[in-house]
Motif scaffolding. Structure first.
Motif, PDB file in Angstrom:
ATOM      1  N   THR A  18       0.824  -1.213   0.000  1.00  0.00           N
ATOM      2  CA  THR A  18       0.000   0.000   0.000  1.00  0.00           C
ATOM      3  C   THR A  18       0.857   1.262   0.000  1.00  0.00           C
ATOM      4  O   THR A  18       0.597   2.195  -0.767  1.00  0.00           O
ATOM      5  N   GLN A  99      -0.156  -6.049  -2.747  1.00  0.00           N
ATOM      6  CA  GLN A  99      -1.272  -5.893  -1.815  1.00  0.00           C
ATOM      7  C   GLN A  99      -2.444  -6.662  -2.437  1.00  0.00           C
ATOM      8  O   GLN A  99      -2.658  -6.619  -3.661  1.00  0.00           O
ATOM      9  N   GLN A 100      -3.184  -7.397  -1.618  1.00  0.00           N
ATOM     10  CA  GLN A 100      -4.242  -8.242  -2.165  1.00  0.00           C
ATOM     11  C   GLN A 100      -5.443  -7.415  -2.626  1.00  0.00           C
ATOM     12  O   GLN A 100      -5.638  -6.286  -2.156  1.00  0.00           O
ATOM     13  N   HIS A 101      -6.194  -7.970  -3.536  1.00  0.00           N
ATOM     14  CA  HIS A 101      -7.516  -7.494  -3.992  1.00  0.00           C
ATOM     15  C   HIS A 101      -7.491  -6.327  -4.984  1.00  0.00           C
ATOM     16  O   HIS A 101      -8.435  -6.159  -5.748  1.00  0.00           O
ATOM     17  N   TRP A 139      -7.533  -2.506  -1.625  1.00  0.00           N
ATOM     18  CA  TRP A 139      -8.157  -3.270  -0.528  1.00  0.00           C
ATOM     19  C   TRP A 139      -8.826  -2.392   0.529  1.00  0.00           C
ATOM     20  O   TRP A 139      -9.681  -2.857   1.261  1.00  0.00           O
ATOM     21  N   ARG A 172     -13.782  -5.124  -0.230  1.00  0.00           N
ATOM     22  CA  ARG A 172     -12.470  -4.947  -0.859  1.00  0.00           C
ATOM     23  C   ARG A 172     -12.166  -6.023  -1.893  1.00  0.00           C
ATOM     24  O   ARG A 172     -11.232  -5.882  -2.674  1.00  0.00           O
ATOM     25  N   ASP A 282       0.250 -10.236  -0.716  1.00  0.00           N
ATOM     26  CA  ASP A 282       1.234  -9.951   0.349  1.00  0.00           C
ATOM     27  C   ASP A 282       1.100 -10.899   1.533  1.00  0.00           C
ATOM     28  O   ASP A 282       2.103 -11.376   2.085  1.00  0.00           O
ATOM     29  N   ASN A 283      -0.131 -11.225   1.913  1.00  0.00           N
ATOM     30  CA  ASN A 283      -0.272 -12.138   3.055  1.00  0.00           C
ATOM     31  C   ASN A 283       0.221 -13.540   2.719  1.00  0.00           C
ATOM     32  O   ASN A 283       0.973 -14.132   3.505  1.00  0.00           O
ATOM     33  N   SER A 305      -2.357  -2.897   6.922  1.00  0.00           N
ATOM     34  CA  SER A 305      -3.471  -3.652   7.514  1.00  0.00           C
ATOM     35  C   SER A 305      -2.867  -4.539   8.595  1.00  0.00           C
ATOM     36  O   SER A 305      -1.687  -4.865   8.529  1.00  0.00           O
ATOM     37  N   THR A 307      -3.158  -8.353   9.895  1.00  0.00           N
ATOM     38  CA  THR A 307      -3.784  -9.622   9.551  1.00  0.00           C
ATOM     39  C   THR A 307      -3.289 -10.672  10.525  1.00  0.00           C
ATOM     40  O   THR A 307      -2.220 -10.531  11.132  1.00  0.00           O
ATOM     41  N   ASN A 322     -11.191 -15.445   5.764  1.00  0.00           N
ATOM     42  CA  ASN A 322     -10.945 -15.836   4.374  1.00  0.00           C
ATOM     43  C   ASN A 322     -10.113 -17.101   4.291  1.00  0.00           C
ATOM     44  O   ASN A 322      -9.208 -17.298   5.092  1.00  0.00           O
ATOM     45  N   MET A 336      -7.301 -16.711   7.163  1.00  0.00           N
ATOM     46  CA  MET A 336      -6.852 -15.375   7.566  1.00  0.00           C
ATOM     47  C   MET A 336      -8.002 -14.454   7.982  1.00  0.00           C
ATOM     48  O   MET A 336      -9.101 -14.548   7.457  1.00  0.00           O
ATOM     49  N   CYS A 338      -8.618 -10.168   8.500  1.00  0.00           N
ATOM     50  CA  CYS A 338      -7.965  -8.907   8.115  1.00  0.00           C
ATOM     51  C   CYS A 338      -8.638  -7.703   8.776  1.00  0.00           C
ATOM     52  O   CYS A 338      -9.861  -7.600   8.799  1.00  0.00           O
TER      53      CYS A 338
HETATM   54  C1  XUL Z   1      -6.054  -8.868   3.015  1.00  0.00           C
HETATM   55  C2  XUL Z   1      -6.066  -7.402   2.859  1.00  0.00           C
HETATM   56  C3  XUL Z   1      -4.827  -6.635   3.196  1.00  0.00           C
HETATM   57  C4  XUL Z   1      -4.077  -6.302   1.903  1.00  0.00           C
HETATM   58  C5  XUL Z   1      -3.017  -5.241   2.084  1.00  0.00           C
HETATM   59  O1  XUL Z   1      -7.289  -9.448   2.737  1.00  0.00           O
HETATM   60  O2  XUL Z   1      -7.019  -6.817   2.428  1.00  0.00           O
HETATM   61  O3  XUL Z   1      -4.020  -7.316   4.097  1.00  0.00           O
HETATM   62  O4  XUL Z   1      -3.533  -7.471   1.369  1.00  0.00           O
HETATM   63  O5  XUL Z   1      -2.015  -5.595   2.897  1.00  0.00           O
END
Ligand code: XUL
Ligand code: ADP
Length: 556
Positions: A18, A99-101, A139, A172, A282-283, A305, A307, A322, A336, A338
């Motif tokens: 991010t 970064q996810q999503h 996200w 997200r 990233d996670n 974030s 997580t 998730n 996970m 978040c």
């Molecule tokens: C995971 C999430 C955040 C992003 C940005 O679902 O929305 O952790 O990956 O780090």
């Protein structure tokens, strides 16, 4: 231990997150050689982002990032390595984390631009017109509640969607974001020939063509059948028309996405044979970087974030949390939770109550007692994901003996600081337990920017009642990506899946090290009562916010 790589080999792992783009370099013995970072707000100030993003000033929850900023950051980061006389020709393989999503919308005709990039010019100058929208939803966006409900309804309800894709619809997640693009900006949708995730977008830049979406990161879209690892026709239909062709193929995280594009060969002198291994989220990359391999381990990432995640063989889809395929072990899953209010919210409290100094912040943490004399805080700078409540601060004073609570306006400054950290961790413990993650865990492995802070780690150890481990650098996502680059290279060479555990055995420099012991006096049970109270108050906050939003809808 004998490492299966040529002696002079190097592996690059990127992390397009991010707030920054980072890179970590590993050598043939998987030892960290160097790292670099581009901070978006500081190093690319002309995009005028705050924390790497644009927040819609109307407060409608729309949060995007400029796609071109990520592109410019890539050239700049490689220039930084070049300025250090980095020998790109030794790099056998590259991988990355995104970064996810977040989603990127490539305009029709862009694949031709991607495959013929001129090394004399920057990526930015050649790709500035390659997107049907230059603002990528990320996200942090929470503007798609309507689309979430529509998608859930179309497939038969939130639980049906969760059983199919591993998650109920979340604002997200990329499917609801794509549906919103289709509903509100049909021309953008029509003009788009490929939709990438941040991970596959960065991979595409590197191979000079559209990279497949990695199966693990795809599970953050509400579009993939997470067990079969194929696009779900039902979910696609519920989201937008002609979507499958815009998404392209899926690939496992250890697969080769392609060879590096001639652009990078010419400009930075990579070898032509350098492989780009699928980028992932990233996670999932952090899971790889933390060497998380036991179901009793719990990872806590304290980045932009927060997580909390673990691994399991038997995932239980639910209405919270998730499920993703595990990026380094196709036989099991990553589970996970978040939170949106992570580091930026801690920073905000630091700025308001601790003179904008981590030292003062830590002094307050160290000089206040566990349970914070009943000062219980709920701090949401942004609309939260878990629990789903709007931005706002709520403070309560709990009588630890009777369990009675009363709302208060403020705490003293040290109390505010402990309340933000303790409150976030109490919420994590409560939700992790409810979600079936191991509580108390065998150990916590912590990562992310704030995991460099021992005063915070001490509270993690107390709340979770166990030892806390960290890896060499707080940036496990780029480390994990570099490790996955080596792993992907090896799987390709052996022409079969090689368990990654072979690479990161105990004793390797990458194995997590003890950072904070649980401590003689275990606070785990002392926190249990306070957690019960916290969850009761949380339910009240959620009910209040649902009531207010349904009243809002009636008024409309
Ligand atoms: C995971 C999430 C955040 C992003 C940005 O679902 O929305 O952790 O990956 O780090
Ligand atoms: P990202 O999710 O973008 O990769 P990072 O994991 O790099 O984020 O974490 C960045 C955050 O780390 C910053 O927003 C900052 O608040 C936090 N951070 C950095 N140093 C400290 C520290 N000593 N104590 C607490 N938080 C810190």
């Amino acid at each position: 231990m004998a490492f299966p790589f040529p002696d002079d080999a190097l592996f690059l792992g990127f992390d397009s997150s991010t707030q920054s783009l980072k890179v970590t370099v590993l050598d043939s013995r998987l030892v960290i050689v160097t790292s670099e970072i581009i901070r978006f707000d500081i190093d690319l100030p002309h995009y005028k982002t705050k924390d790497g993003v644009y927040r819609d000033p109307s407060g409608n929850g729309r949060i995007v990032s400029p796609t071109l900023m990520w592109i410019e950051a890539l050239d700049l980061l490689l220039d930084k390595l070049k300025a250090k006389n980095f020998d790109f020709s030794r790099v056998l393989a590259i991988s990355g984390s995104g970064q996810q999503h977040g989603s990127v919308y490539w305009k029709k005709g862009s694949s031709a631009i991607l495959s013929s990039l001129n090394p004399q010019h920057t990526l930015l100058s050649q790709l500035s017109d390659a997107f049907s929208t230059k603002e990528s939803p990320i996200w942090m966006d929470s503007s798609t509640t309507k689309q979430c409900r529509e998608i859930e309804k179309a497939v038969g309800g939130p639980m049906v969607l969760s059983k199919l894709t591993g998650s109920r619809a979340y604002e997200r997640f990329t499917g609801p974001q794509i549906r919103k693009m289709f509903e509100s900006r049909i021309n953008v949708y029509k003009e788009t020939e490929r939709i990438s995730l941040v991970s596959s977008f960065m991979g595409s830049l590197m191979i000079g063509g559209y990279a497949a979406i990695d199966e693990t990161d795809a599970a953050g879209m509400n579009l993939m059948d997470y067990k079969e690892r194929i696009w779900s026709k039902i979910a696609l239909q519920a989201t937008a028309p002609d979507l499958e062709e815009k998404l392209g193929k899926l690939a496992p995280a250890h697969a080769v996405a392609g060879q590096i594009s001639p652009y990078f060969v010419e400009r930075f002198k990579f070898k032509r044979s350098c492989q780009v291994i699928q980028w992932s989220g990233d996670n999932p990359n952090s899971l790889a970087g933390l060497s998380l391999d036991s179901p009793g381990d719990l990872a806590i990432s304290l980045g932009t974030s927060d997580t909390i995640f673990g691994i399991t063989n038997q995932p239980e889809p639910s209405l919270e949390g998730n499920i993703f395929p595990n990026p380094i072990d196709p036989a099991c899953y990553m589970v996970m939770l978040c939170y949106k209010n992570g580091s930026l919210t801690r920073e905000d409290i630091r700025n308001q109550f601790a003179g904008a100094s981590w030292d003062v912040f830590n002094e307050y943490l160290d000089n206040t007692s566990p349970l914070n004399d009943g000062k219980l805080g709920f701090y949401y700078n942004e609309r939260e994901i878990l629990p789903p409540v709007p931005a706002g601060y709520h403070r309560f004073l709990v009588d630890v003996d009777s369990g009675d609570e009363r709302p208060v306006e403020h705490f003293d400054a040290p109390g505010e600081v402990r309340a933000v950290v303790e409150g976030q961790l109490l919420s994590m413990r409560a939700h992790a337990e409810r979600f079936g993650l191991p509580v108390p865990p065998r150990r916590v492995v912590a990562t992310g920017g704030a995991s460099a802070n021992d005063s915070i780690l001490r509270i993690v150890a107390a709340v979770f009642g166990c030892d806390v481990y960290t890896v060499q650098r707080p940036d496990s996502a780029s480390l994990g990506a570099a490790l996955r680059a080596a792993h992907g290279w090896l799987c390709n060479k052996e022409d079969t899946f090689v368990p990654i555990a072979k690479l990161c055995a105990e004793g390797s420099t990458l194995a997590p090290k003890l950072a904070m012991p649980a401590g003689g006096e275990c606070k785990f049970s002392a926190y249990t009562q306070l957690i019960k109270k916290r969850m009761e108050i949380e339910v009240q906050l959620v009910n209040k916010s649902s009531l207010e939003s349904s009243k809002g809808r009636e008024r409309m």
